[in-house]
Structure formats: structure tokens, C-alpha cells
Motif scaffolding. Sequence first.
Motif, short mmCIF file in Angstrom:
data_model
loop_
_atom_site.label_atom_id
_atom_site.label_comp_id
_atom_site.label_asym_id
_atom_site.label_seq_id
_atom_site.Cartn_x
_atom_site.Cartn_y
_atom_site.Cartn_z
N SER A 127 0.67 -1.20 -0.24
CA SER A 127 0.02 -0.04 0.00
C SER A 127 0.86 1.24 -0.09
CB SER A 127 -0.93 -0.02 1.29
OG SER A 127 -1.66 1.36 1.45
N ALA A 128 0.18 2.26 -0.77
CA ALA A 128 1.14 3.47 -0.75
C ALA A 128 0.98 4.11 0.76
CB ALA A 128 0.50 4.53 -1.51
N SER A 129 0.10 3.81 1.51
CA SER A 129 -0.02 4.29 2.96
C SER A 129 0.77 3.57 3.95
CB SER A 129 -1.54 4.57 3.48
OG SER A 129 -2.07 3.21 3.53
N SER A 130 1.69 2.58 3.59
CA SER A 130 2.47 1.84 4.49
C SER A 130 3.33 2.70 5.45
CB SER A 130 3.49 0.99 3.65
OG SER A 130 4.29 1.72 2.84
N ALA A 131 3.89 3.94 4.97
CA ALA A 131 4.59 4.78 5.89
C ALA A 131 3.79 4.96 7.04
CB ALA A 131 5.26 5.66 5.19
N LEU B 196 2.79 -1.63 -8.88
CA LEU B 196 3.14 -1.22 -7.82
C LEU B 196 3.61 0.44 -8.12
CD1 LEU B 196 4.43 -1.56 -5.01
CD2 LEU B 196 6.39 -1.72 -5.95
N GLU B 197 3.99 0.63 -9.10
CA GLU B 197 4.47 2.12 -9.43
C GLU B 197 3.03 2.95 -9.78
OE1 GLU B 197 7.33 3.07 -9.03
OE2 GLU B 197 8.08 1.07 -8.88
N LEU B 198 2.04 2.21 -10.32
CA LEU B 198 0.76 3.07 -10.37
C LEU B 198 0.31 3.25 -8.93
CD1 LEU B 198 -1.24 1.70 -13.42
CD2 LEU B 198 -0.24 4.00 -12.93
N GLU B 199 0.52 2.22 -8.40
CA GLU B 199 -0.35 2.46 -6.79
C GLU B 199 0.54 3.61 -6.07
OE1 GLU B 199 -2.30 1.41 -3.21
OE2 GLU B 199 -2.77 1.20 -5.46
N GLY C 191 -1.97 -3.92 -16.88
CA GLY C 191 -1.59 -5.19 -16.22
C GLY C 191 -2.18 -5.38 -14.90
N ILE C 192 -3.35 -4.67 -14.47
CA ILE C 192 -3.80 -4.70 -13.21
C ILE C 192 -5.01 -5.85 -13.15
CG2 ILE C 192 -5.34 -3.47 -11.68
CD1 ILE C 192 -4.25 -0.85 -13.01
N ASP C 193 -4.64 -6.88 -12.31
CA ASP C 193 -5.64 -7.99 -11.90
C ASP C 193 -6.53 -7.84 -11.05
OD1 ASP C 193 -4.13 -10.37 -13.36
OD2 ASP C 193 -2.40 -9.28 -12.45
N VAL C 194 -6.22 -7.06 -9.81
CA VAL C 194 -7.37 -6.71 -9.01
C VAL C 194 -7.25 -5.21 -8.51
CG1 VAL C 194 -8.15 -7.35 -6.52
CG2 VAL C 194 -7.00 -9.22 -8.01
N ALA C 195 -8.45 -4.47 -8.21
CA ALA C 195 -8.27 -2.95 -8.22
C ALA C 195 -9.52 -2.51 -7.70
CB ALA C 195 -7.53 -2.31 -9.33
N GLY C 196 -9.58 -1.49 -7.20
CA GLY C 196 -10.91 -0.53 -7.13
C GLY C 196 -10.71 0.69 -7.61
N VAL D 1 -15.96 11.54 -13.15
CA VAL D 1 -14.63 11.84 -12.99
C VAL D 1 -14.01 10.96 -12.17
CG1 VAL D 1 -13.03 13.81 -12.42
CG2 VAL D 1 -15.45 14.07 -13.17
N THR D 2 -12.98 10.15 -12.60
CA THR D 2 -12.17 9.22 -11.94
C THR D 2 -10.86 9.78 -11.16
OG1 THR D 2 -12.91 7.53 -13.49
CG2 THR D 2 -10.98 6.89 -12.01
N TYR D 3 -10.88 9.65 -9.86
CA TYR D 3 -9.99 10.29 -9.06
C TYR D 3 -8.71 9.44 -8.52
CZ TYR D 3 -12.57 9.59 -5.30
OH TYR D 3 -13.32 8.86 -4.25
N ASP D 4 -9.12 8.15 -8.52
CA ASP D 4 -8.13 7.24 -7.97
C ASP D 4 -8.27 5.71 -8.54
OD1 ASP D 4 -6.01 6.40 -5.76
OD2 ASP D 4 -8.04 5.63 -4.59
N VAL D 5 -7.17 5.12 -8.48
CA VAL D 5 -6.89 3.57 -8.70
C VAL D 5 -6.42 2.92 -7.52
CG1 VAL D 5 -6.30 1.82 -10.28
CG2 VAL D 5 -6.77 4.09 -11.25
N ASN D 6 -7.10 1.99 -6.90
CA ASN D 6 -6.62 1.55 -5.51
C ASN D 6 -6.29 0.04 -6.05
OD1 ASN D 6 -5.99 0.25 -3.10
ND2 ASN D 6 -7.41 1.81 -2.12
N ALA D 7 -4.97 -0.26 -6.02
CA ALA D 7 -4.64 -1.68 -6.65
C ALA D 7 -4.40 -2.58 -5.27
CB ALA D 7 -3.33 -1.72 -7.33
N THR D 8 -4.49 -2.03 -4.07
CA THR D 8 -4.73 -2.97 -2.85
C THR D 8 -6.03 -2.75 -2.28
OG1 THR D 8 -3.75 -0.84 -1.59
CG2 THR D 8 -2.08 -2.48 -2.47
#
Length: 306
Positions: A53-57, A89-92, A246-251, A263-270
Motif C-alpha cells: 500500500s502507498a500508505s505503508s509509511a 506497484l508504480e501506479l499504486e 496489467g492490473i488484475d485486482v483493483a478498485g 470523473v475518476t480520481y483514484d485507482v486502488n490496487a490494494t
Amino acid sequence: MKLRVLHDNPDWYPPLAAAFDAEGLEHEQWLLGVGTLDLGAEPPPGLYWSRISASSAARGRPHAKEHARAVLSWLEAHGRRVVNGRRVLELEMSKAAQLAALRASGIEVPLTFAAVGRAEQLDAAGKLPTPFIVKPNQGGKGLGVRRFESVAEFAEYLDSSEYEPPVDGITLVQEHLRAAKPVITRVEIVGGELLYALTADTARGGFELCPAEACAVPSQSLFALRDGFDDHPIVGRYLRFAARQGIDVAGFEFIETEDGRVVTYDVNATTNYNPQVDAAAADAGPRRVARYLKGLLGAADEGNGS
């Protein structure tokens, strides 16, 4: 062969583990952020699923992202199948990358400036109507998203003790989307197919709209299944975008504005799944994911002559 799930938050794993067990899928966690990687060794055979996740920190794992980059590069160098691999991962990790890719695919996104530096952030804000919002380029769960009524208010915040600099130095300065109704819609996809769409109540939830049970507060759920969404034209656009990336699972998250825009504002791959929504849906998220991953493992076994 076994499924190995790369992630940074043990609190999010139990619903997935239960679904894997129910499907008879052998699995184990690989918690990133601390550890040693033997670059001279070959990765164990099996299927890998990246959920960094991008919020891991924000959860005390500031090095999980870089650790994941090293691990995924190693896995892919050895030809291991990684669901939501290094490219995803880079998109996330970059909302700027997401928005650029979405726009290039013909999907409408908010007017956004990626700014580095105090003066640059204020200059970008001056190019937008008020109010506007700012958010960290690398983040999740709506953390760090703020609305400002003026450039002066934003400047005061930047000079205050409340200011939290983005971890990668990039701030997104973005138009404030005026929603027709106080909800956002999240479209969940698994393995190239629509799982379901759900709505989140922004009047009560604000910007922090994590659907996972681990994020829940003791009140009425902010989330609800959105029925009759299968034929919405945005679904096909998201599925084509996911296939190209190449995204298999996402919101995917979007807002329907008062002037009729989608208007789309986020792709959440986790992506995480809300238990109340899953209970109302024809198919629960974790079980659909488990079946999809089980199918990939079965195909890999057949390819190896097992």
C-alpha cells in the motif's frame, strides 16, 4: 504450489486468509518492510500477489515500498507470475502516474497539478477555482487530503505546524469536484471482470473512506452496494484500462458531478472489501479473488506438468 501474498499490513489479511482456506488454497504471508533478500537465490515456485500500500509509511513501515520494488524485480527477473506486479506497484505509489495513465486512456480525471516546492504549490493553487483540494502524491485511505477556500488559507497551512510534507515531495493540487450527491462510487474488478460497485457516503466519511473491516468505526456503515451498475459505460473503460496496465485486482473511484461529469480520481490496487457490502452482493470480494488466484495456480501447475 503455493500462493504468497506480499503486503505491509497484517490487519488486512484475515478476511483474505479465510477466503483462501475456504477455497482450499495453500497460502502464506510475506510481510515487507524488514528482511533480507538473497539475490543469488531463485524465488520459490508458486504464485505471488503484491498488495503493498502507498500508505505503508503511516503504519510504521516506511521502507515497505522500496523493499517491494526490490522483491518484485527479483521475482519478475526469474519469471515468477506476480499478480499486480512491479508495473502496478508504480501506479499504486503515484497518484500522478494514475491520473496521467487514465487521461491517456480517455478517462476523465480532475484538473490537477503535481507540484514540488512551496511557491510552486501556491502558484498551482492560483490556477484553480476555489475551493480546491491538495493531497499527497503517495498516500492512501484519504490521508492528507485537505480542502482550502483560498490560496491565502493554503499558504497559512503550509507555514503552520500542522503541515505534513509528502513522503515523495510531490503534492497534487486539484480541482474540487462538486458532487451531484454526497457519495463517491468505487468499482471493484477481479481478473478482468466486474465484481460489483459500491457507494461511500462522503457527507459522513469525508475524504477518509477505507472500506476494510479493520478501518471500521462503531457506527452505521458508510458503504452500500450500488445495484444495476453492470451496464454503466465506465465499467468497460476500467476493464480495458486494467488490461492495458496489467492490473488484475483493483478498485476505481469516481465522482458524478453536479454538472453531469463522471470523473475518476483514484485507482486502488490494494483494494480491501467491506463486509456489509459483500454480504449484500451476489459474490463476496475475498472469495472471488481466492477463486481467481486458485485458477491461476491451477494453470501454472498444468504448465509445469503437475
